[in-house]
Motif scaffolding. Structure first.
Motif, PDB file in Angstrom:
ATOM      1  N   SER A  59     -46.548  31.216  26.305  1.00  0.00           N
ATOM      2  CA  SER A  59     -46.351  30.303  27.383  1.00  0.00           C
ATOM      3  C   SER A  59     -46.616  28.910  26.684  1.00  0.00           C
ATOM      4  O   SER A  59     -45.640  28.107  27.148  1.00  0.00           O
ATOM      5  CB  SER A  59     -47.492  30.681  28.537  1.00  0.00           C
ATOM      6  N   LYS A  60     -47.712  28.731  26.205  1.00  0.00           N
ATOM      7  CA  LYS A  60     -47.805  27.249  25.619  1.00  0.00           C
ATOM      8  C   LYS A  60     -46.712  27.056  24.467  1.00  0.00           C
ATOM      9  O   LYS A  60     -46.124  25.931  24.527  1.00  0.00           O
ATOM     10  CB  LYS A  60     -49.219  27.138  24.833  1.00  0.00           C
ATOM     11  N   ALA A  61     -46.446  27.878  23.789  1.00  0.00           N
ATOM     12  CA  ALA A  61     -45.433  27.845  22.580  1.00  0.00           C
ATOM     13  C   ALA A  61     -43.980  27.395  23.345  1.00  0.00           C
ATOM     14  O   ALA A  61     -43.191  26.733  23.020  1.00  0.00           O
ATOM     15  CB  ALA A  61     -45.219  28.982  21.765  1.00  0.00           C
ATOM     16  N   TRP A  62     -43.627  28.267  24.505  1.00  0.00           N
ATOM     17  CA  TRP A  62     -42.591  28.277  25.263  1.00  0.00           C
ATOM     18  C   TRP A  62     -42.283  26.867  26.190  1.00  0.00           C
ATOM     19  O   TRP A  62     -41.209  26.357  25.831  1.00  0.00           O
ATOM     20  CB  TRP A  62     -42.536  29.280  26.047  1.00  0.00           C
ATOM     21  N   GLN A  63     -43.515  26.337  26.351  1.00  0.00           N
ATOM     22  CA  GLN A  63     -43.101  24.937  26.836  1.00  0.00           C
ATOM     23  C   GLN A  63     -42.909  23.992  25.830  1.00  0.00           C
ATOM     24  O   GLN A  63     -41.943  22.841  26.281  1.00  0.00           O
ATOM     25  CB  GLN A  63     -44.644  24.546  27.465  1.00  0.00           C
ATOM     26  N   LEU A  64     -43.340  24.038  24.610  1.00  0.00           N
ATOM     27  CA  LEU A  64     -42.875  23.357  23.567  1.00  0.00           C
ATOM     28  C   LEU A  64     -41.457  23.421  23.336  1.00  0.00           C
ATOM     29  O   LEU A  64     -40.789  22.449  22.928  1.00  0.00           O
ATOM     30  CB  LEU A  64     -43.738  23.532  22.154  1.00  0.00           C
ATOM     31  N   LYS A  65     -40.943  24.561  23.295  1.00  0.00           N
ATOM     32  CA  LYS A  65     -39.492  24.988  23.292  1.00  0.00           C
ATOM     33  C   LYS A  65     -38.733  24.147  24.347  1.00  0.00           C
ATOM     34  O   LYS A  65     -37.670  23.624  24.192  1.00  0.00           O
ATOM     35  CB  LYS A  65     -39.231  26.396  23.323  1.00  0.00           C
ATOM     36  N   LYS A  66     -39.344  24.281  25.753  1.00  0.00           N
ATOM     37  CA  LYS A  66     -38.396  23.642  26.766  1.00  0.00           C
ATOM     38  C   LYS A  66     -38.462  22.121  26.498  1.00  0.00           C
ATOM     39  O   LYS A  66     -37.639  21.492  27.090  1.00  0.00           O
ATOM     40  CB  LYS A  66     -39.212  24.084  27.975  1.00  0.00           C
ATOM     41  N   GLN A  67     -39.547  21.519  25.850  1.00  0.00           N
ATOM     42  CA  GLN A  67     -39.614  20.287  25.780  1.00  0.00           C
ATOM     43  C   GLN A  67     -38.948  19.781  24.633  1.00  0.00           C
ATOM     44  O   GLN A  67     -38.560  18.511  24.301  1.00  0.00           O
ATOM     45  CB  GLN A  67     -41.083  19.972  25.516  1.00  0.00           C
ATOM     46  N   GLY A  68     -38.264  20.758  23.888  1.00  0.00           N
ATOM     47  CA  GLY A  68     -37.381  20.320  22.502  1.00  0.00           C
ATOM     48  C   GLY A  68     -38.149  20.046  21.274  1.00  0.00           C
ATOM     49  O   GLY A  68     -37.508  19.597  20.307  1.00  0.00           O
ATOM     50  N   VAL A  69     -39.577  20.147  21.465  1.00  0.00           N
ATOM     51  CA  VAL A  69     -40.600  20.155  20.489  1.00  0.00           C
ATOM     52  C   VAL A  69     -40.332  20.758  19.170  1.00  0.00           C
ATOM     53  O   VAL A  69     -40.235  20.621  18.100  1.00  0.00           O
ATOM     54  CB  VAL A  69     -41.999  20.202  20.804  1.00  0.00           C
ATOM     55  N   ILE A  70     -40.048  22.215  19.784  1.00  0.00           N
ATOM     56  CA  ILE A  70     -39.577  23.556  18.456  1.00  0.00           C
ATOM     57  C   ILE A  70     -38.341  23.844  18.823  1.00  0.00           C
ATOM     58  O   ILE A  70     -37.992  23.825  20.044  1.00  0.00           O
ATOM     59  CB  ILE A  70     -40.791  24.376  18.480  1.00  0.00           C
ATOM     60  N   LYS A  71     -37.575  24.542  18.090  1.00  0.00           N
ATOM     61  CA  LYS A  71     -36.358  24.856  18.209  1.00  0.00           C
ATOM     62  C   LYS A  71     -36.248  26.452  19.017  1.00  0.00           C
ATOM     63  O   LYS A  71     -35.545  26.506  19.912  1.00  0.00           O
ATOM     64  CB  LYS A  71     -35.724  25.352  16.711  1.00  0.00           C
ATOM     65  N   CYS A  72     -37.085  27.393  18.412  1.00  0.00           N
ATOM     66  CA  CYS A  72     -37.110  28.593  19.139  1.00  0.00           C
ATOM     67  C   CYS A  72     -38.611  29.306  19.189  1.00  0.00           C
ATOM     68  O   CYS A  72     -39.346  29.213  18.052  1.00  0.00           O
ATOM     69  CB  CYS A  72     -35.993  29.605  18.613  1.00  0.00           C
ATOM     70  N   VAL A  73     -38.625  30.341  19.936  1.00  0.00           N
ATOM     71  CA  VAL A  73     -40.126  31.153  20.018  1.00  0.00           C
ATOM     72  C   VAL A  73     -39.501  32.710  20.477  1.00  0.00           C
ATOM     73  O   VAL A  73     -38.597  32.618  21.177  1.00  0.00           O
ATOM     74  CB  VAL A  73     -40.922  30.694  21.319  1.00  0.00           C
ATOM     75  N   TRP A  74     -39.990  33.472  19.876  1.00  0.00           N
ATOM     76  CA  TRP A  74     -39.736  34.904  20.148  1.00  0.00           C
ATOM     77  C   TRP A  74     -40.727  35.891  19.881  1.00  0.00           C
ATOM     78  O   TRP A  74     -41.602  35.545  19.133  1.00  0.00           O
ATOM     79  CB  TRP A  74     -38.480  35.549  19.327  1.00  0.00           C
ATOM     80  N   ILE A  75     -40.526  37.137  20.355  1.00  0.00           N
ATOM     81  CA  ILE A  75     -41.702  38.120  20.312  1.00  0.00           C
ATOM     82  C   ILE A  75     -41.029  39.007  19.453  1.00  0.00           C
ATOM     83  O   ILE A  75     -39.902  39.736  19.866  1.00  0.00           O
ATOM     84  CB  ILE A  75     -42.051  38.714  21.611  1.00  0.00           C
ATOM     85  N   ARG A  76     -41.852  39.836  18.603  1.00  0.00           N
ATOM     86  CA  ARG A  76     -41.312  41.014  17.728  1.00  0.00           C
ATOM     87  C   ARG A  76     -42.426  41.877  17.607  1.00  0.00           C
ATOM     88  O   ARG A  76     -43.567  41.389  16.900  1.00  0.00           O
ATOM     89  CB  ARG A  76     -40.760  40.478  16.409  1.00  0.00           C
ATOM     90  N   HIS A  77     -42.422  43.090  18.322  1.00  0.00           N
ATOM     91  CA  HIS A  77     -43.478  44.337  18.123  1.00  0.00           C
ATOM     92  C   HIS A  77     -44.796  43.261  18.382  1.00  0.00           C
ATOM     93  O   HIS A  77     -45.708  43.810  17.904  1.00  0.00           O
ATOM     94  CB  HIS A  77     -43.572  44.751  16.696  1.00  0.00           C
ATOM     95  N   GLY A  78     -44.586  42.771  19.586  1.00  0.00           N
ATOM     96  CA  GLY A  78     -45.909  42.289  20.196  1.00  0.00           C
ATOM     97  C   GLY A  78     -46.423  40.775  19.380  1.00  0.00           C
ATOM     98  O   GLY A  78     -47.507  40.360  19.780  1.00  0.00           O
ATOM     99  N   LYS A  79     -45.926  40.589  18.265  1.00  0.00           N
ATOM    100  CA  LYS A  79     -46.258  39.297  17.438  1.00  0.00           C
ATOM    101  C   LYS A  79     -45.309  38.133  17.893  1.00  0.00           C
ATOM    102  O   LYS A  79     -44.313  38.315  18.078  1.00  0.00           O
ATOM    103  CB  LYS A  79     -46.282  39.590  16.181  1.00  0.00           C
ATOM    104  N   ILE A  80     -45.941  36.938  18.182  1.00  0.00           N
ATOM    105  CA  ILE A  80     -45.363  35.785  18.314  1.00  0.00           C
ATOM    106  C   ILE A  80     -44.812  34.964  17.254  1.00  0.00           C
ATOM    107  O   ILE A  80     -45.699  34.507  16.273  1.00  0.00           O
ATOM    108  CB  ILE A  80     -46.037  34.974  19.534  1.00  0.00           C
ATOM    109  N   PHE A  81     -43.596  34.555  17.358  1.00  0.00           N
ATOM    110  CA  PHE A  81     -42.906  33.669  16.032  1.00  0.00           C
ATOM    111  C   PHE A  81     -42.219  32.624  16.673  1.00  0.00           C
ATOM    112  O   PHE A  81     -41.937  32.372  17.622  1.00  0.00           O
ATOM    113  CB  PHE A  81     -42.136  34.649  15.454  1.00  0.00           C
ATOM    114  N   ALA A  82     -42.192  31.605  15.963  1.00  0.00           N
ATOM    115  CA  ALA A  82     -41.432  30.414  16.390  1.00  0.00           C
ATOM    116  C   ALA A  82     -40.922  29.750  15.246  1.00  0.00           C
ATOM    117  O   ALA A  82     -41.480  29.918  13.879  1.00  0.00           O
ATOM    118  CB  ALA A  82     -42.667  29.316  16.793  1.00  0.00           C
ATOM    119  N   ARG A  83     -40.061  29.041  15.327  1.00  0.00           N
ATOM    120  CA  ARG A  83     -39.182  28.124  14.333  1.00  0.00           C
ATOM    121  C   ARG A  83     -39.041  26.638  14.541  1.00  0.00           C
ATOM    122  O   ARG A  83     -38.397  26.605  15.793  1.00  0.00           O
ATOM    123  CB  ARG A  83     -37.841  28.782  13.760  1.00  0.00           C
TER     124      ARG A  83
END
Length: 240
Positions: free
Chosen positions: A189-213
């Motif tokens: 949720s915290k990382a997704w807020q950064l994505k919505k604010q345009g701070v980071i490009k993308c956030v995703w979940i893979r096999h229960g792990k959270i990744f961001a670029r």
């Protein structure tokens, strides 16, 4: 006259003797105070050393506790490897969560049978939903079945609720993710807020792990705790 002089000399001599005694007493008092100050200095030094030892121990305990929390959260996430969340399917009066899961599996043509489902239910929000659609939680008997459904959904990314036969409402996309632990939901949720604010490009979940670029072309980052989200935010600010 002589007697007066002798008396005066004697009086002076007596005063000198008393003064010497007073000086000796003062010297003894000063020595006592010096001993006390020396002991006090040693006591303060020992107390400071003990404080530093306790501080280092507390720091080590904090690190160990944080490591334990991370390991516990990782183990809890592993225990959810057979559990998925289906997002975006509106609630219908008298619905069957198991029926919805079976319908999703059929539409996606996933090699998963309803007999492979241990349970399925729709989450109930404790607070106001704020227009959110409560997801459906489904747990499979094996993680293999969960992975098959995830792969099938990736092959058909653009499916909507209309494809599920829900013609009585506007078609909206639905999504499937691995279910996250309480800790990981907060991190996401915290990382997704950064994505919505345009701070980071993308956030995703893979096999229960959270990744961001942070930006296109940059390496992905595995986010394991909220502190790493803050670090990601700080790096983005510095680069700006």
């Amino acid at each position: 006259m002589t007697e007066e002089i002798l008396a005066t000399v004697k009086a002076i001599d007596n005063k000198q003797t008393e003064l010497c005694k007073a000086l000796l007493i003062c010297q003894s008092t000063v020595n006592d105070h010096g001993w006390m100050l020396d002991n006090l200095s040693k006591f303060v030094s020992n107390a400071y050393d003990q404080f530093m030892d306790i501080s280092r121990e507390m720091s080590d305990m904090k690190i160990n506790f944080q490591t334990f929390q991370y390991q516990l959260n990782a183990l809890e996430q592993v225990s959810l490897r057979s559990t998925l969340e289906i997002h975006g399917i509106p609630y219908r009066q008298g619905e069957s969560a198991m029926g919805i899961v079976g319908n999703v599996c059929r539409v996606l043509k996933a090699r998963v049978d309803e007999r492979d489902v241990e349970y399925a239910y729709r989450i109930t929000f404790n607070g106001p939903a704020d227009g959110r659609i409560a997801p459906i939680v489904v747990r499979f008997s094996r993680s293999l079945h969960a992975e098959r459904l995830m792969k099938a959904k990736k092959l058909k990314r653009n499916l909507t609720t209309g494809d599920l036969g829900m013609q009585d409402c506007a078609p909206i996309p639905f999504f499937i993710n691995f279910r996250l632990t309480t800790v990981n939901r907060k991190i996401f949720s915290k990382a997704w807020q950064l994505k919505k604010q345009g701070v980071i490009k993308c956030v995703w979940i893979r096999h229960g792990k959270i990744f961001a670029r942070r930006e296109d072309g940059m390496e992905k980052v595995h986010i394991r705790n909220e502190f790493e989200v803050d670090v990601l935010f700080a790096k983005a600010e510095i680069s700006d």
